[in-house]
Design a protein around this motif. Structure first.
Motif, PDB file in Angstrom:
ATOM      1  N   LEU A   1     -11.245   3.604  -4.329  1.00 47.19           N
ATOM      2  CA  LEU A   1     -10.745   5.129  -4.538  1.00 47.19           C
ATOM      3  C   LEU A   1      -9.763   5.491  -5.428  1.00 47.19           C
ATOM      4  CD1 LEU A   1     -10.506   5.490  -0.735  1.00 47.19           C
ATOM      5  CD2 LEU A   1     -11.879   6.835  -1.914  1.00 47.19           C
ATOM      6  N   HIS A   2      -8.888   4.391  -5.585  1.00 47.76           N
ATOM      7  CA  HIS A   2      -7.728   4.756  -6.411  1.00 47.76           C
ATOM      8  C   HIS A   2      -7.507   3.999  -7.557  1.00 47.76           C
ATOM      9  CE1 HIS A   2      -5.986   7.182  -3.233  1.00 47.76           C
ATOM     10  NE2 HIS A   2      -6.443   6.171  -2.184  1.00 47.76           N
TER      11      HIS A   2
ATOM     12  N   TYR B   1      -4.220  -1.172   8.798  1.00 45.23           N
ATOM     13  CA  TYR B   1      -4.436  -1.703   7.566  1.00 45.23           C
ATOM     14  C   TYR B   1      -4.185  -3.012   7.254  1.00 45.23           C
ATOM     15  CZ  TYR B   1      -4.173   3.088   5.579  1.00 45.23           C
ATOM     16  OH  TYR B   1      -4.740   4.402   5.328  1.00 45.23           O
TER      17      TYR B   1
ATOM     18  N   ASN C   1      -5.286   9.229   1.077  1.00 46.58           N
ATOM     19  CA  ASN C   1      -4.133   9.813   0.946  1.00 46.58           C
ATOM     20  C   ASN C   1      -3.051   8.714   0.692  1.00 46.58           C
ATOM     21  OD1 ASN C   1      -4.635  12.500   1.059  1.00 46.58           O
ATOM     22  ND2 ASN C   1      -4.923  12.327   3.348  1.00 46.58           N
ATOM     23  N   VAL C   2      -3.421   7.285   0.920  1.00 49.00           N
ATOM     24  CA  VAL C   2      -2.428   6.096   1.089  1.00 49.00           C
ATOM     25  C   VAL C   2      -1.684   6.046  -0.108  1.00 49.00           C
ATOM     26  CG1 VAL C   2      -2.426   3.816   1.064  1.00 49.00           C
ATOM     27  CG2 VAL C   2      -3.875   4.908   2.880  1.00 49.00           C
ATOM     28  N   GLY C   3      -0.514   5.598  -0.201  1.00 52.58           N
ATOM     29  CA  GLY C   3       0.384   5.364  -1.284  1.00 52.58           C
ATOM     30  C   GLY C   3       1.388   6.284  -1.362  1.00 52.58           C
ATOM     31  N   THR C   4       1.480   7.324  -2.233  1.00 52.41           N
ATOM     32  CA  THR C   4       2.404   8.461  -2.251  1.00 52.41           C
ATOM     33  C   THR C   4       2.199   9.244  -1.151  1.00 52.41           C
ATOM     34  OG1 THR C   4       1.188   9.580  -3.695  1.00 52.41           O
ATOM     35  CG2 THR C   4       2.738   8.119  -4.748  1.00 52.41           C
TER      36      THR C   4
ATOM     37  N   SER D   1      -6.713   0.892  -7.665  1.00 55.75           N
ATOM     38  CA  SER D   1      -5.478   0.046  -7.547  1.00 55.75           C
ATOM     39  C   SER D   1      -5.110  -0.130  -5.924  1.00 55.75           C
ATOM     40  CB  SER D   1      -4.184   0.767  -8.155  1.00 55.75           C
ATOM     41  OG  SER D   1      -2.984   0.019  -7.840  1.00 55.75           O
ATOM     42  N   THR D   2      -4.350  -1.028  -5.699  1.00 55.99           N
ATOM     43  CA  THR D   2      -3.746  -1.303  -4.457  1.00 55.99           C
ATOM     44  C   THR D   2      -2.442  -1.283  -4.311  1.00 55.99           C
ATOM     45  OG1 THR D   2      -3.836  -3.727  -4.602  1.00 55.99           O
ATOM     46  CG2 THR D   2      -5.735  -2.756  -3.574  1.00 55.99           C
ATOM     47  N   GLN D   3      -1.594  -1.283  -5.431  1.00 55.99           N
ATOM     48  CA  GLN D   3       0.031  -1.357  -5.500  1.00 55.99           C
ATOM     49  C   GLN D   3       0.428  -0.340  -5.541  1.00 55.99           C
ATOM     50  OE1 GLN D   3       1.637  -4.376  -5.170  1.00 55.99           O
ATOM     51  NE2 GLN D   3       3.130  -2.706  -4.943  1.00 55.99           N
ATOM     52  N   HIS D   4       1.308   0.384  -4.522  1.00 56.98           N
ATOM     53  CA  HIS D   4       2.165   1.511  -4.598  1.00 56.98           C
ATOM     54  C   HIS D   4       2.928   1.390  -5.596  1.00 56.98           C
ATOM     55  CE1 HIS D   4       4.229   4.705  -3.005  1.00 56.98           C
ATOM     56  NE2 HIS D   4       5.286   4.133  -2.749  1.00 56.98           N
ATOM     57  N   LEU D   5       3.037   2.451  -6.231  1.00 56.30           N
ATOM     58  CA  LEU D   5       4.170   2.635  -7.217  1.00 56.30           C
ATOM     59  C   LEU D   5       5.076   3.818  -7.281  1.00 56.30           C
ATOM     60  CD1 LEU D   5       2.177   1.603 -10.735  1.00 56.30           C
ATOM     61  CD2 LEU D   5       4.022   0.253  -9.018  1.00 56.30           C
ATOM     62  N   GLY D   6       5.058   4.360  -6.126  1.00 56.57           N
ATOM     63  CA  GLY D   6       5.702   5.562  -5.909  1.00 56.57           C
ATOM     64  C   GLY D   6       7.090   5.159  -5.338  1.00 56.57           C
TER      65      GLY D   6
ATOM     66  N   LEU E   1      -9.450   0.795  -1.156  1.00 51.42           N
ATOM     67  CA  LEU E   1      -8.421   1.507  -1.812  1.00 51.42           C
ATOM     68  C   LEU E   1      -8.718   1.073  -3.342  1.00 51.42           C
ATOM     69  CD1 LEU E   1      -5.226   0.415   0.447  1.00 51.42           C
ATOM     70  CD2 LEU E   1      -6.436   2.940   0.179  1.00 51.42           C
TER      71      LEU E   1
ATOM     72  N   PHE F   1       0.756  -1.240   0.026  1.00 55.05           N
ATOM     73  CA  PHE F   1      -0.006  -0.055   0.026  1.00 55.05           C
ATOM     74  C   PHE F   1       0.700   1.344  -0.012  1.00 55.05           C
ATOM     75  CE2 PHE F   1      -3.301  -2.705   2.537  1.00 55.05           C
ATOM     76  CZ  PHE F   1      -3.807  -3.387   1.446  1.00 55.05           C
ATOM     77  N   GLY F   2       2.105   1.101   0.304  1.00 54.24           N
ATOM     78  CA  GLY F   2       2.832   2.330   0.132  1.00 54.24           C
ATOM     79  C   GLY F   2       2.680   2.979   1.748  1.00 54.24           C
ATOM     80  N   TYR F   3       3.128   4.576   1.799  1.00 56.67           N
ATOM     81  CA  TYR F   3       3.045   5.243   2.789  1.00 56.67           C
ATOM     82  C   TYR F   3       1.751   5.355   3.430  1.00 56.67           C
ATOM     83  CZ  TYR F   3       7.652   6.856   1.663  1.00 56.67           C
ATOM     84  OH  TYR F   3       8.966   6.969   1.305  1.00 56.67           O
ATOM     85  N   LEU F   4       1.597   4.942   4.888  1.00 58.09           N
ATOM     86  CA  LEU F   4       0.066   4.883   5.301  1.00 58.09           C
ATOM     87  C   LEU F   4      -0.335   6.038   6.112  1.00 58.09           C
ATOM     88  CD1 LEU F   4       0.697   1.288   6.919  1.00 58.09           C
ATOM     89  CD2 LEU F   4      -0.331   1.941   4.878  1.00 58.09           C
TER      90      LEU F   4
ATOM     91  N   THR G   1      -6.451  10.880  -6.695  1.00 58.36           N
ATOM     92  CA  THR G   1      -5.836   9.631  -6.377  1.00 58.36           C
ATOM     93  C   THR G   1      -4.250   9.746  -5.863  1.00 58.36           C
ATOM     94  OG1 THR G   1      -5.260   8.949  -8.481  1.00 58.36           O
ATOM     95  CG2 THR G   1      -7.442   8.228  -7.735  1.00 58.36           C
ATOM     96  N   THR G   2      -3.859   8.930  -5.094  1.00 59.78           N
ATOM     97  CA  THR G   2      -2.498   8.929  -4.447  1.00 59.78           C
ATOM     98  C   THR G   2      -1.875   7.838  -4.592  1.00 59.78           C
ATOM     99  OG1 THR G   2      -3.316   8.408  -2.328  1.00 59.78           O
ATOM    100  CG2 THR G   2      -3.098  10.625  -2.937  1.00 59.78           C
ATOM    101  N   LEU G   3      -2.582   6.520  -5.040  1.00 64.52           N
ATOM    102  CA  LEU G   3      -2.010   4.974  -5.015  1.00 64.52           C
ATOM    103  C   LEU G   3      -2.064   4.749  -6.435  1.00 64.52           C
ATOM    104  CD1 LEU G   3      -1.200   2.708  -3.283  1.00 64.52           C
ATOM    105  CD2 LEU G   3      -3.581   2.146  -3.030  1.00 64.52           C
ATOM    106  N   GLY G   4      -0.950   3.907  -6.708  1.00 64.12           N
ATOM    107  CA  GLY G   4      -1.203   3.106  -8.181  1.00 64.12           C
ATOM    108  C   GLY G   4      -0.478   4.009  -9.172  1.00 64.12           C
ATOM    109  N   LYS G   5       0.109   4.935  -8.826  1.00 64.02           N
ATOM    110  CA  LYS G   5       0.976   5.772  -9.801  1.00 64.02           C
ATOM    111  C   LYS G   5       2.169   6.416  -9.026  1.00 64.02           C
ATOM    112  CE  LYS G   5      -2.528   7.507 -12.932  1.00 64.02           C
ATOM    113  NZ  LYS G   5      -3.748   7.643 -12.255  1.00 64.02           N
ATOM    114  N   SER G   6       3.185   6.773  -9.701  1.00 60.70           N
ATOM    115  CA  SER G   6       4.579   7.229  -9.027  1.00 60.70           C
ATOM    116  C   SER G   6       4.126   8.593  -8.770  1.00 60.70           C
ATOM    117  CB  SER G   6       5.706   7.235 -10.146  1.00 60.70           C
ATOM    118  OG  SER G   6       5.420   7.835 -11.230  1.00 60.70           O
ATOM    119  N   GLU G   7       4.942   9.367  -7.807  1.00 60.06           N
ATOM    120  CA  GLU G   7       4.905  10.721  -7.693  1.00 60.06           C
ATOM    121  C   GLU G   7       5.398  11.788  -9.046  1.00 60.06           C
ATOM    122  OE1 GLU G   7       6.876   8.556  -5.975  1.00 60.06           O
ATOM    123  OE2 GLU G   7       6.462   8.611  -3.937  1.00 60.06           O
TER     124      GLU G   7
END
Lengths: 372, 165
Positions: B107-108, B93, A174-177, B110-115, B104, A165-168, A231-237
């Motif tokens: 909302l997004h 979580y 806001n999760v992810g990036t 996706s559930t996979q962080h790619l950052g 997630l 999930f990235g940053y929690l 959205t904040t998750l699933g894409k890079s910054e």
């Protein structure tokens, strides 16, 4: 109590109107939401834990990072008026400013780096909200500044992070990036040509969202729109920032087109609107904040279209900040009733326009000659 | 159309919710809507939306998911989360993973962080390798975009991390 009046233009570098497209884009902000591992998130923290978050950031700053040499403000040591001033300068959120006499919760703080461009809100919805705030449209630069601060702080403090999930964060949106990039744009052309609805709808369809001047839940005033990623998750910054940048460039192009249409189809009406707005600001004796914002929108359009020579965007930005209620009270040195506030506001605008904003009449003379 | 709640007055407020890909629409008259704290033009802050939805769910027979036990770390229950829309800590979580994973995704997308991949203070070997893999992804992208200045910076970061090994 800490006195903020000593810091007269504290944290207002973003008003300088120096960045690209600064006549249309007031400011760029990129923030990253981060939480410390091993502690509940702010809403479920005990007071001692909240104080611990503030302390640990303080220690990290002392041992050296982008914030070292800047200012650390414990909001519980500030009176209501100073907190409102920080809110009006977009340095803290409404939740952190607290409403009425209610003091902020323990550990609520604001750290700003020496150049006041990067900072951290402490114990907001998340333990740390890192942010960079710049004048004009400078998304990549703002991200790069906040990214550097994040790298430094992340090496000093353990952040809550999940491999998938990235940053929690406290709020799942806001999760992810944890990244929210936003740009404050002035779109009077699109509002006047009634194209704004379509543009805002388009923004929604490409994964962006818009808000008013003071962020979430706030009204749109003075034709200012805050456009940001949803959205904040699933894409890079980088992808999030580049996408917003591309769309904002597109919105600016639409706004310029709308202005050309207005000047082609109704130049006299537009010029009259702009000069009337200037005239009211220059001479009125009582002004509400909303009225100032609406008049400033007309004048900003005039400055941007070079119809009001001699007036600078910086002056307009300053009026926007210093005519807010808490700023007027702070300048007056006493509480003001609403009607007092309207008188003080009009007096401030008259004074600043007389000293910094006297518009030369040459252009008017030229126009008359041109038309004659 | 009559109100779903009292069955008497004309419904003037129409509310659609989507739960687990099931869409339900409720039609309410003004007094019933006001009773639920739903009024036209009410600011979202004073809108007990999730309470309202939970209650409507029970009344109209929408499947009510039985809550998990509370989070072992912060004590937040799944119901608390649904009411407030905020989790209590990072362990939530894990405690409510199934629910949050679905949320997630909605909302997004996706559930996979790619950052960026976080490198904590005193990283383990695994964390270091994950970070390097994340940086390589960024490097490929920077090269593809012909952003060579950035690519050079990322390459230096990778070299520095590999140097620690």
């Amino acid at each position: 109590m800490l006195d903020l009046t000593a810091l007269s233009d504290f944290g207002l570098g973003w008003l300088e109107a120096s960045g690209p497209n600064s006549d249309i884009v007031l400011s760029t902000r990129v923030r990253l939401a981060r939480n410390l591992q091993g502690l509940s998130f702010t809403s479920r923290c005990r007071p001692a834990e909240r104080a611990q978050v503030y302390e640990r950031l303080s220690e990290a700053v002392e041992s050296g990072n982008s914030l070292t040499g800047g200012v650390a403000l414990d909001l519980t040591n500030l009176n209501r008026l100073s907190r409102q001033v920080l809110l009006e300068r977009h340095l803290i959120s409404r939740e952190m400013a607290g409403d009425g006499s209610e003091a902020p919760a323990p550990g609520a703080g604001l750290f700003l780096g020496p150049k006041e461009v990067v900072g951290v809100m402490v114990n907001e919805e998340d333990h740390l909200r890192l942010q960079a705030l710049l004048s004009g449209l400078r998304l990549q630069e703002a991200y790069s500044l906040v990214d550097q601060l994040d790298e430094e702080l992340g090496a000093q403090l353990p952040f809550a992070y999940h491999p998938e999930f990235g940053y929690l964060t406290s709020c799942p949106t806001n999760v992810g990036t944890g990244l929210r990039a936003s740009v404050l744009v002035h779109l009077p052309g699109l509002v006047l040509t009634k194209e704004i609805g379509k543009v805002l709808q388009g923004i929604g369809q490409v994964g962006l969202t818009f808000r008013g001047l003071y962020g979430e839940g706030s009204e749109v005033v003075g034709n200012f729109f805050q456009i940001s990623n949803q959205t904040t998750l699933g894409k890079s910054e980088e992808d999030l920032v580049d996408h917003l940048n591309r769309i904002v460039q597109q919105v600016i192009t639409y706004e310029m087109q709308a202005r050309s249409v207005l000047m082609r189809d109704a130049p006299a009406v537009i010029e009259d609107k702009i000069w009337r707005a200037y005239g009211l600001l220059r001479y009125a004796r009582s002004l509400s904040f909303e009225e100032v914002m609406n008049l400033l929108s007309g004048v900003r359009l005039g400055v941007s279209m070079k119809l009001l020579p001699g007036l600078r965007v910086y002056t307009l930005n300053k009026i926007m900040i210093y005519t807010q209620a808490a700023h007027l009270e702070q300048a007056a040195g006493r509480p003001l009733t609403e009607s007092d506030s309207d008188l003080h506001r009009a007096a401030y605008v008259r004074r600043i326009l007389a000293t910094e904003g006297s518009v030369s009449e040459d252009r008017e003379a030229l126009d008359e000659n041109g038309r004659g | 159309m009559v109100c779903d709640h009292c069955g008497k007055n004309e419904a003037v407020i129409h509310w659609t919710q989507i739960v687990d890909n099931k869409m339900s629409t409720f039609h309410l008259c003004e007094p019933c809507a006001a009773d639920k704290g739903l009024e036209p033009g009410t600011g979202s802050a004073s809108f007990p939306l999730t309470d309202f939805l939970a209650q409507m769910g029970k009344e109209s027979g929408v499947e009510h998911v039985s809550p998990n036990g509370p989070c072992a770390f912060c004590g937040l229950s799944l119901d608390d989360f649904k009411k407030a829309g905020r989790v209590g800590c990072s362990h939530c979580y894990v405690s409510f993973e199934a629910h949050l994973r679905g949320l997630l995704r909605r909302l997004h997308g996706s559930t996979q962080h790619l950052g960026k991949v976080y490198l904590p203070p005193d990283p383990t070997e695994n964390e270091r390798q994950e970070r390097i893999a994340g940086l390589r992804r960024k490097l490929d992208k920077a090269v593809a975009c012909e952003d060579f200045e950035r690519a050079a910076q990322i390459r230096d970061q990778i070299r520095a991390l590999e140097g620690i090994a």
